[in-house]
Scaffold this active site. Structure first.
Site, PDB file in Angstrom:
ATOM      1  CE  LYS A   1      61.794  83.792  48.005  1.00  0.00           C
ATOM      2  NZ  LYS A   1      60.584  83.383  48.697  1.00  0.00           N
TER       3      LYS A   1
ATOM      4  CB  ALA B   1      50.264  94.256  46.649  1.00  0.00           C
TER       5      ALA B   1
ATOM      6  CD  GLU C   1      71.597 143.399  60.856  1.00  0.00           C
ATOM      7  OE1 GLU C   1      71.285 142.244  61.222  1.00  0.00           O
ATOM      8  OE2 GLU C   1      71.756 144.346  61.641  1.00  0.00           O
TER       9      GLU C   1
ATOM     10  N   GLY D   1      58.012  92.077  51.302  1.00  0.00           N
ATOM     11  CA  GLY D   1      57.119  93.059  50.682  1.00  0.00           C
ATOM     12  C   GLY D   1      55.689  92.844  51.127  1.00  0.00           C
ATOM     13  N   GLY D   2      54.932  93.937  51.251  1.00  0.00           N
ATOM     14  CA  GLY D   2      53.512  93.839  51.582  1.00  0.00           C
ATOM     15  C   GLY D   2      53.285  93.261  52.956  1.00  0.00           C
TER      16      GLY D   2
ATOM     17  CG  ASP E   1      61.570  88.821  50.088  1.00  0.00           C
ATOM     18  OD1 ASP E   1      62.548  88.085  50.235  1.00  0.00           O
ATOM     19  OD2 ASP E   1      60.409  88.518  50.420  1.00  0.00           O
TER      20      ASP E   1
ATOM     21  CG  MET F   1      53.507  86.853  42.107  1.00  0.00           C
ATOM     22  SD  MET F   1      53.985  85.493  43.173  1.00  0.00           S
ATOM     23  CE  MET F   1      52.572  85.355  44.254  1.00  0.00           C
TER      24      MET F   1
END
Ligand code: SAH
Length: 470
Positions: A271, A333, A22, A302-303, A249, A384
């Site tokens: 950054k 975010a 098999e 981002g976001g 970024d 931030m």
């Protein structure tokens, strides 16, 4: 990656299999799809193998595998379903110089055979390094469904047409032509008029593309979301799929960059913390330069690009250069952060507005309407805000905010490594010092994680009840 996937050239080469039951049959079914010469060694071969040998589809040698039998072969499979015999033949084949696989024995195999989706010449190989065969099967079933059976035929006809299509200049013009063929004109021709119609359709399409005027550049300003690739919008995915250049970024997760077209030029303009490492002017210049050259540019942020993304400066630069642009919004975010603690940003009876703030601006720690923010029930999402936590705490307390105001800091929202620091306003900066967050973090003033909020609420009710009953 312990195993590196490659496609081995086996046309006209020898592949040897030891075993006649098999396990051997299962491997032979796969191997017979190739253009290799297949030789089976088995003193007792199943009827299926004998039939295949009689049909000339493989060669069966009516005895056990012996030293030297794998000389000159590309691959060797030990498929005797007997550990001792498999170990013996594998040792001999390795001496003969073959790459050896022992069926169902990952540790002693030099290579493994993936699950295969066959749309020859398009082949998809799926491997889990033996970790999850069930998963490999599920992915295979999914792909079998998704890739139309006609794909292989289209690819064969396309391959024969490659030289002719070289009339188009290399790069995007040629790619656009092929994309048009595989995803639009090709399938359409088969569906309407059958396989014979594909080649003429391909010729028409080439003429059409040869006569097209040069495409103009364009910039999509795209939100990459908070990190989880599944929180990317469909529009963002499509833009990444079509991009020639992606300018991204630092906050953009690597898993998301993986979704960009393989040929796309990826430019990191990350950054870092305070102050940019690439100036905004440089970023603008990069976008303009590539778009002017006719590229489809994705400026990936981002976001949501519309929140603390310096979007307007980029749009102004594009307008000055007369380059067309479009904004593709993303999940910010703050949305991911509240989702992570089971809360909402606004709530009937609690707060009818929510403030989106930055912890610092061009001048340093940012000033806000602290008196407003200090009122009970206010909710603020601070971007931030890590470095400015002590400043924010001081300002809010000074303007009369309750020391007990709930504050939640969410680091890496939506990512597997997400962390939540739930605290009170008066201990915000010490809680952050203790937590030593080093990823992007969002501070929510006036919100506690839902479960903690529920517990606090029940405690308040309990004390109230106790007070009444006393
Ligand atoms: N345009 C972005 C914000 C850019 S400003 C957005 O809409 O989300 C960068 C700040 O966003 C970070 O300092 C951090 O406060 C926040 N941030 C971005 N991604 C985050 C994440 N996954 N988790 C928590 N905060 C995040």
């Amino acid at each position: 990656m312990k195993h590196f996937p490659i496609f081995l050239s086996v046309e006209g080469r020898l592949i040897v299999v030891s075993g006649g039951g098999e396990a051997a049959i299962a491997k032979l079914r796969l191997l017979m799809k190739t253009e290799a010469c297949i030789r089976v060694f088995a003193a007792h071969a199943d009827d299926v193998i004998r039939d295949w040998a009689a049909e000339g589809r493989l060669e069966w040698v009516n005895r056990g595998f012996a030293a030297g039998d794998a000389k000159g072969s590309a691959l060797f499979y030990a498929a005797n379903e007997d550990d001792v015999e498999d170990a013996r033949v594998a040792g001999l084949a390795a001496v003969d110089g073959a790459l050896v696989n022992i069926v169902d024995n990952l540790a002693d195999s030099a290579f493994i055979t993936p699950a295969i989706v066959d749309r020859d010449p398009v082949t998809v190989a799926i491997g889990t390094e033996g970790a999850a065969p069930v998963l490999a099967r599920a992915i295979k079933a999914d792909l079998e469904e998704r890739l139309p059976p006609v794909l292989g035929t289209l690819a064969k006809i396309g391959k024969a047409f490659r030289k002719t299509a070289d009339a188009l200049p290399m790069g995007r013009k040629r790619r656009d032509f092929w994309a048009d063929y595989y995803f639009r004109k090709g399938p359409l021709a088969v569906e309407n008029d059958g396989v014979e119609a594909v080649r003429p359709a391909l010729e028409d399409l080439l003429n059409d593309h040869l006569n097209r005027t040069a495409r103009v550049g364009h910039v999509d300003l795209v939100g990459a979301g908070p990190g989880d690739p599944e929180l990317l919008t469909l529009k963002a995915r499509k833009a990444l799929d079509a991009a020639d250049v992606v300018i991204y970024d630092r906050l953009v997760a690597p898993e998301i960059l993986e979704l960009a077209r393989r040929e796309a030029l990826l430019i990191n303009v990350g950054k870092e913390g305070f102050g940019p490492s690439t100036t905004q002017d440089d970023i603008n210049a990069q976008m303009v330069k590539h778009a002017k050259e006719g590229a489809q540019v994705v400026r990936l942020k981002g976001g949501d690009p519309v929140i603390f993304g310096r979007l307007d400066e980029e749009i102004d630069a594009l307008d000055v250069a007369e380059i067309s642009w479009r904004i593709v919004p993303g999940i910010t975010a703050a949305s991911a952060a509240v989702a992570g603690i089971g809360q909402s940003l606004t709530q009937r009876g609690r707060n009818a507005s929510v403030r989106i703030l930055t912890g610092h601006d061009m001048k340093g720690f940012a000033e806000h309407d602290w008196r407003q923010l200090a009122r009970s029930g206010e909710v603020a999402a601070i971007y931030m805000g890590k470095k400015s936590a002590r400043f924010i705490q001081g300002r809010l307390l000074m303007h009369g905010a309750s020391a007990e105001t709930p504050v939640t800091v969410i680091e890496n929202a939506s990512r597997p490594e997400a962390r939540v620091v739930a605290t009170k306003l008066n201990s915000l900066s010490t809680a952050l010092d203790d937590a030593r967050l080093n990823g992007p973090a969002l501070t929510l003033i006036g919100l506690a994680p839902r479960r903690a909020a529920a517990i606090a609420q029940s405690l308040i009710e309990k004390t109230a009840k106790e007070a009444i009953s006393q």
